[in-house]
Write a protein that holds these residues in place. Structure first.
Motif, PDB file in Angstrom:
ATOM      1  N   GLN A 284       0.665  -1.565  -0.279  1.00  0.00           N
ATOM      2  CA  GLN A 284       0.293  -0.136   0.032  1.00  0.00           C
ATOM      3  C   GLN A 284       0.698   1.192  -0.379  1.00  0.00           C
ATOM      4  O   GLN A 284       0.310   2.599  -0.583  1.00  0.00           O
ATOM      5  CB  GLN A 284      -0.616   0.291   1.559  1.00  0.00           C
ATOM      6  CG  GLN A 284      -2.630   0.008   1.160  1.00  0.00           C
ATOM      7  CD  GLN A 284      -3.270  -1.149   0.640  1.00  0.00           C
ATOM      8  OE1 GLN A 284      -3.448  -2.199   1.245  1.00  0.00           O
ATOM      9  NE2 GLN A 284      -3.822  -1.422  -0.817  1.00  0.00           N
ATOM     10  N   LEU A 285       1.740   1.035   0.606  1.00  0.00           N
ATOM     11  CA  LEU A 285       2.457   2.278   0.927  1.00  0.00           C
ATOM     12  C   LEU A 285       3.760   2.447   0.211  1.00  0.00           C
ATOM     13  O   LEU A 285       4.204   3.410   0.398  1.00  0.00           O
ATOM     14  CB  LEU A 285       3.248   2.601   2.585  1.00  0.00           C
ATOM     15  CG  LEU A 285       1.969   2.310   3.985  1.00  0.00           C
ATOM     16  CD1 LEU A 285       2.900   2.535   5.273  1.00  0.00           C
ATOM     17  CD2 LEU A 285       0.959   3.747   3.081  1.00  0.00           C
ATOM     18  N   ASN A 286       3.702   1.784  -1.024  1.00  0.00           N
ATOM     19  CA  ASN A 286       5.165   1.845  -2.021  1.00  0.00           C
ATOM     20  C   ASN A 286       5.926   2.055  -0.822  1.00  0.00           C
ATOM     21  O   ASN A 286       7.521   1.990  -1.427  1.00  0.00           O
ATOM     22  CB  ASN A 286       4.669   2.887  -2.525  1.00  0.00           C
ATOM     23  CG  ASN A 286       4.096   2.526  -3.900  1.00  0.00           C
ATOM     24  OD1 ASN A 286       4.429   1.198  -4.328  1.00  0.00           O
ATOM     25  ND2 ASN A 286       3.490   3.532  -4.423  1.00  0.00           N
ATOM     26  N   PHE A 287       6.573   0.554   0.119  1.00  0.00           N
ATOM     27  CA  PHE A 287       7.602   1.059   0.752  1.00  0.00           C
ATOM     28  C   PHE A 287       9.391   0.524  -0.037  1.00  0.00           C
ATOM     29  O   PHE A 287       8.806  -0.978  -0.294  1.00  0.00           O
ATOM     30  CB  PHE A 287       7.391   0.289   2.091  1.00  0.00           C
ATOM     31  CG  PHE A 287       8.696   0.000   2.836  1.00  0.00           C
ATOM     32  CD1 PHE A 287       9.023   1.079   3.534  1.00  0.00           C
ATOM     33  CD2 PHE A 287       8.811  -1.184   3.323  1.00  0.00           C
ATOM     34  CE1 PHE A 287      10.603   1.176   3.666  1.00  0.00           C
ATOM     35  CE2 PHE A 287      10.585  -1.556   4.330  1.00  0.00           C
ATOM     36  CZ  PHE A 287      10.598  -0.556   4.361  1.00  0.00           C
ATOM     37  N   VAL A 288       9.640   0.707   0.163  1.00  0.00           N
ATOM     38  CA  VAL A 288      10.788   0.498  -0.706  1.00  0.00           C
ATOM     39  C   VAL A 288      12.378   0.679   0.708  1.00  0.00           C
ATOM     40  O   VAL A 288      12.663   1.725   0.886  1.00  0.00           O
ATOM     41  CB  VAL A 288      11.766   0.344  -1.840  1.00  0.00           C
ATOM     42  CG1 VAL A 288      13.151   0.082  -2.147  1.00  0.00           C
ATOM     43  CG2 VAL A 288      10.751   1.270  -2.906  1.00  0.00           C
TER      44      VAL A 288
ATOM     45  N   ALA B 109       6.204  -3.726 -13.248  1.00  0.00           N
ATOM     46  CA  ALA B 109       5.753  -3.389 -11.519  1.00  0.00           C
ATOM     47  C   ALA B 109       6.577  -2.339 -11.055  1.00  0.00           C
ATOM     48  O   ALA B 109       6.685  -2.025 -10.109  1.00  0.00           O
ATOM     49  CB  ALA B 109       4.849  -4.388 -11.249  1.00  0.00           C
ATOM     50  N   LEU B 110       7.611  -3.337 -10.945  1.00  0.00           N
ATOM     51  CA  LEU B 110       8.880  -2.571 -10.024  1.00  0.00           C
ATOM     52  C   LEU B 110       9.178  -1.426  -9.823  1.00  0.00           C
ATOM     53  O   LEU B 110       9.719  -0.712  -8.719  1.00  0.00           O
ATOM     54  CB  LEU B 110      10.169  -3.649 -10.747  1.00  0.00           C
ATOM     55  CG  LEU B 110      11.621  -3.426  -9.320  1.00  0.00           C
ATOM     56  CD1 LEU B 110      11.050  -3.677  -7.518  1.00  0.00           C
ATOM     57  CD2 LEU B 110      12.510  -3.714 -10.021  1.00  0.00           C
TER      58      LEU B 110
ATOM     59  N   ARG C 229       9.132   3.865  -8.029  1.00  0.00           N
ATOM     60  CA  ARG C 229       9.595   5.270  -8.428  1.00  0.00           C
ATOM     61  C   ARG C 229      10.550   5.643  -9.042  1.00  0.00           C
ATOM     62  O   ARG C 229      10.697   6.683  -8.887  1.00  0.00           O
ATOM     63  CB  ARG C 229       8.448   6.603  -7.857  1.00  0.00           C
ATOM     64  CG  ARG C 229       6.110   5.907  -7.885  1.00  0.00           C
ATOM     65  CD  ARG C 229       6.180   7.034  -6.650  1.00  0.00           C
ATOM     66  NE  ARG C 229       4.499   6.783  -7.127  1.00  0.00           N
ATOM     67  CZ  ARG C 229       3.978   5.756  -6.253  1.00  0.00           C
ATOM     68  NH1 ARG C 229       4.534   5.396  -5.297  1.00  0.00           N
ATOM     69  NH2 ARG C 229       2.682   5.941  -6.813  1.00  0.00           N
ATOM     70  N   VAL C 230      11.552   4.472  -9.006  1.00  0.00           N
ATOM     71  CA  VAL C 230      13.096   5.288  -8.953  1.00  0.00           C
ATOM     72  C   VAL C 230      12.271   5.640 -11.077  1.00  0.00           C
ATOM     73  O   VAL C 230      12.300   5.497 -11.355  1.00  0.00           O
ATOM     74  CB  VAL C 230      13.735   4.000  -9.103  1.00  0.00           C
ATOM     75  CG1 VAL C 230      13.094   2.675 -10.599  1.00  0.00           C
ATOM     76  CG2 VAL C 230      14.959   4.136  -8.935  1.00  0.00           C
ATOM     77  N   PRO C 231      13.420   6.711 -11.002  1.00  0.00           N
ATOM     78  CA  PRO C 231      13.741   7.371 -11.897  1.00  0.00           C
ATOM     79  C   PRO C 231      14.414   6.465 -13.224  1.00  0.00           C
ATOM     80  O   PRO C 231      15.124   5.977 -12.932  1.00  0.00           O
ATOM     81  CB  PRO C 231      14.286   8.548 -11.837  1.00  0.00           C
ATOM     82  CG  PRO C 231      14.566   8.692 -10.736  1.00  0.00           C
ATOM     83  CD  PRO C 231      14.503   7.667  -9.823  1.00  0.00           C
ATOM     84  N   THR C 232      13.393   6.222 -14.301  1.00  0.00           N
ATOM     85  CA  THR C 232      14.153   5.325 -15.127  1.00  0.00           C
ATOM     86  C   THR C 232      13.542   6.593 -16.838  1.00  0.00           C
ATOM     87  O   THR C 232      12.832   6.348 -17.051  1.00  0.00           O
ATOM     88  CB  THR C 232      13.502   3.928 -15.234  1.00  0.00           C
ATOM     89  OG1 THR C 232      13.326   4.023 -13.671  1.00  0.00           O
ATOM     90  CG2 THR C 232      13.397   2.855 -15.897  1.00  0.00           C
ATOM     91  N   ILE C 233      15.285   5.823 -17.195  1.00  0.00           N
ATOM     92  CA  ILE C 233      14.797   6.785 -18.785  1.00  0.00           C
ATOM     93  C   ILE C 233      14.854   5.572 -20.095  1.00  0.00           C
ATOM     94  O   ILE C 233      16.131   3.830 -19.416  1.00  0.00           O
ATOM     95  CB  ILE C 233      15.598   7.476 -19.461  1.00  0.00           C
ATOM     96  CG1 ILE C 233      15.158   8.923 -18.020  1.00  0.00           C
ATOM     97  CG2 ILE C 233      15.799   8.267 -20.694  1.00  0.00           C
ATOM     98  CD1 ILE C 233      16.695   9.948 -18.310  1.00  0.00           C
ATOM     99  N   ALA C 234      14.248   5.022 -20.700  1.00  0.00           N
ATOM    100  CA  ALA C 234      14.245   4.217 -22.004  1.00  0.00           C
ATOM    101  C   ALA C 234      15.135   5.014 -22.543  1.00  0.00           C
ATOM    102  O   ALA C 234      14.747   6.181 -23.296  1.00  0.00           O
ATOM    103  CB  ALA C 234      13.054   3.952 -21.774  1.00  0.00           C
TER     104      ALA C 234
END
Lengths: 339, 339
Positions: free
Chosen positions: A50-54, B140-141, B146-151
């Motif tokens: 839910q919290l997107n915990f990483v 999904a990962l 939400r890690v900044p990712t550029i294709a």
DNA sequence: TAGGTTGATGTAACTAGTTACATGTGTCAA
DNA sequence: TTGACACATGTAACTAGTTACATCAACCTA
């Protein structure tokens, strides 16, 4: 005045609070889920999702003392031989759950020291370097930090750091011996820059000592097809008779081949041509290239496992000599003149 | 039961104690030496040197929230085009004090997801990936973390992540148009594996739509000189007449050239030959190779600065279309038959 | 000489996890 | 019914730095 952006990333305490459990339980869900009841595990996992915990890698690293990555300092990525080495290194390190940070030095010792510092600053647990010639600054850094470091592409058991590689002088001699046995005496040697490159220096030294009584001419060229092509022109513009061209790397040899082709000089009819490296493409070129196989793939594997052992079990590796061997293909033939 | 080895590494508290100052002062000596008296700075520095103190990257990272490295996922290092891209990327990231962790995926989506996870686990602040086709697990990962990712190597403003690259279909069409303008109609297309490779797929789609009315024959080969050479044989063993061979990468084209040479088929007299990529060696080969220049160096620079901005200022980058342009060299000539 | 300012330093609370140890609950045998 | 034990969970102390704030001395001014 930490994070201006307001919404700081969720941490393990946030998760614990939201799930109504303790931080320890959350940590357990992450690292030893079998130690937690099915029910709580599911509940905690839900909150995590839910919290997107990483979890923070840094916080983990501070506890384990491990960052799980090592650095490799190579002169360039533009030479396929290093790319191949790194590819093999990366794969082998991956098998041991280690990642690879790549830094290129452009064969500049000051850059090497700076990049090495950068790698250690971000937490590299070990280093892979090329050769044994390095700036005082670099040497001091390695000594001071005592970071596990392995020198590759070079074999020298007397060096301060473990070396895993081949005997460059011997490899070059193997090539020259082959040409000699074919009856070639007047050999043009095309090599990359010698400055700050002990591998090339060693090969040249090896040739010089083996080539007593032979007629060796030296041509320095930037490594790459272009450099080789230029060198091919240089070899034949100074009017000197040449039986064979020995290139101290395959890329140069392929460049030379193109250069010769441009001049209408045929390999191996007019001149024999050899390389050193044994790139995959060398078997395919026309004519296929005689060369000395340098076991860079095995070097990558050995370096990876040695460094992993050193990093994980403080087991300083032994020096390793990898055998380079002659590969005879179509680009070298007996010298008609001396038959 | 932390560190079995007894002698744990010295930390900032050890230094503080030994120097008779507070931890804050030691920290200041390291990070803002101007805020400390000359006298104490020297004293502390001496102790640091004496004890071989090296500050922990992880502890630093936990405070700053920064690890100062990003990851790049590329299919392979064995293709010079990726090596060149990474070289440029590494240099540009270095200018921004970021290091580069390299991971190869072998074009396997499951491996990509796994390696991406590994990169994030060790603290990568951002990712560079190739193309826009990825496993659900991977997608999904990226979404979850939400890690900044550029294709890269691809341009598609509709894609969920920012893309920085060229129009692969258009690049292939540029090449085919050139052949068409030279009067070639029967064109053999040699391409790398299409599986999990949207760049290649796009190029093929582009050719298919442009090549209406032309006679296109398709040959798939593993990328590399060897694959190209094999393909050259395949093209001419099925007896079909061929005006030109279009290779969807320069390495393949060079391999084809060798393959043709082995069969005694002359480029460009008997058949025109084109590549796509514009590797530095393509200008040197004999005959020099007509190709479409893909701006991978600029792509590396743009990707680096875009990712750095994203990571540091949370500024999601715009999509960027880089222009690919035709390079006409000696390997393509007008079709005699249609003159 | 008292009060204000500046500059250097120290204290302790942060950062985000892991984990040794303490505690609590439930089951089972005596 | 009670003690023993296993098992799940919680508390708090670690890891190694950074940094806000407090303190204190020295110097300058009034």
């Amino acid at each position: 005045m930490k994070d201006q952006s307001g919404k700081k990333r969720v941490n393990l305490r946030d998760v614990a609070k939201a799930a109504g459990v303790s931080v320890a339980t959350v940590s357990r869900v992450l690292n030893s889920p079998e130690a937690v009841t099915e029910k709580t595990r599911v509940r905690v996992q839900d909150v995590i999702d839910q919290l997107n915990f990483v979890p923070s890698a840094a916080a983990r690293a501070i506890n384990s003392g491990r960052t799980r990555f090592v650095g490799a300092l190579v002169p360039t990525l533009d030479n396929a031989i290093f790319a191949r080495f790194l590819a093999s290194l990366e794969r082998a390190l991956g098998d041991r759950q280690l990642s690879l940070v790549v830094a290129t030095t452009n064969s500049k010792p000051e850059l090497e020291a700076e990049k090495a510092k950068g790698l250690l600053d971000i937490g590299a647990e070990g280093l892979i370097i090329s050769g044994v010639t390095h700036s005082d600054e670099f040497t001091a850094l390695i000594e001071r930090t005592r970071v596990p470091t392995i020198a590759t592409s070079y074999f020298d058991p007397t060096y301060a750091l473990p070396t895993i590689g081949y005997d460059n002088a011997a490899a070059a001699q193997t090539a020259l011996r082959h040409l000699h046995e074919l009856g070639h005496r007047r050999v043009a040697v095309v090599h990359g820059p010698t400055r700050n490159n002990d591998r090339t220096q060693d090969r040249i030294t090896g040739l010089t000592s083996f080539g007593q009584g032979m007629d060796l001419a030296w041509f320095e060229a930037p490594i790459g097809l272009h450099g080789g092509a230029e060198a091919a022109r240089a070899v034949f513009t100074d009017g000197r008779a040449t039986d064979a061209i020995l290139c101290l790397s395959d890329v140069l040899a392929m460049g030379v081949q193109f250069g010769l082709q441009g001049q209408g000089i045929k390999v191996p009819k007019d001149v024999s041509l050899m390389g050193i490296d044994d790139l995959p493409g060398s078997a395919v070129s026309v004519p296929s290239l005689s060369t000395v196989h340098l076991p860079v793939q095995r070097m990558g594997e050995q370096a990876a496992s040695a460094l992993a052992d050193w990093v994980e079990h403080e087991k300083r590796p032994e020096n390793q000599l990898l055998e380079a061997h002659l590969i005879v293909r179509a680009s070298t033939v007996p010298n008609e003149r001396t038959q």
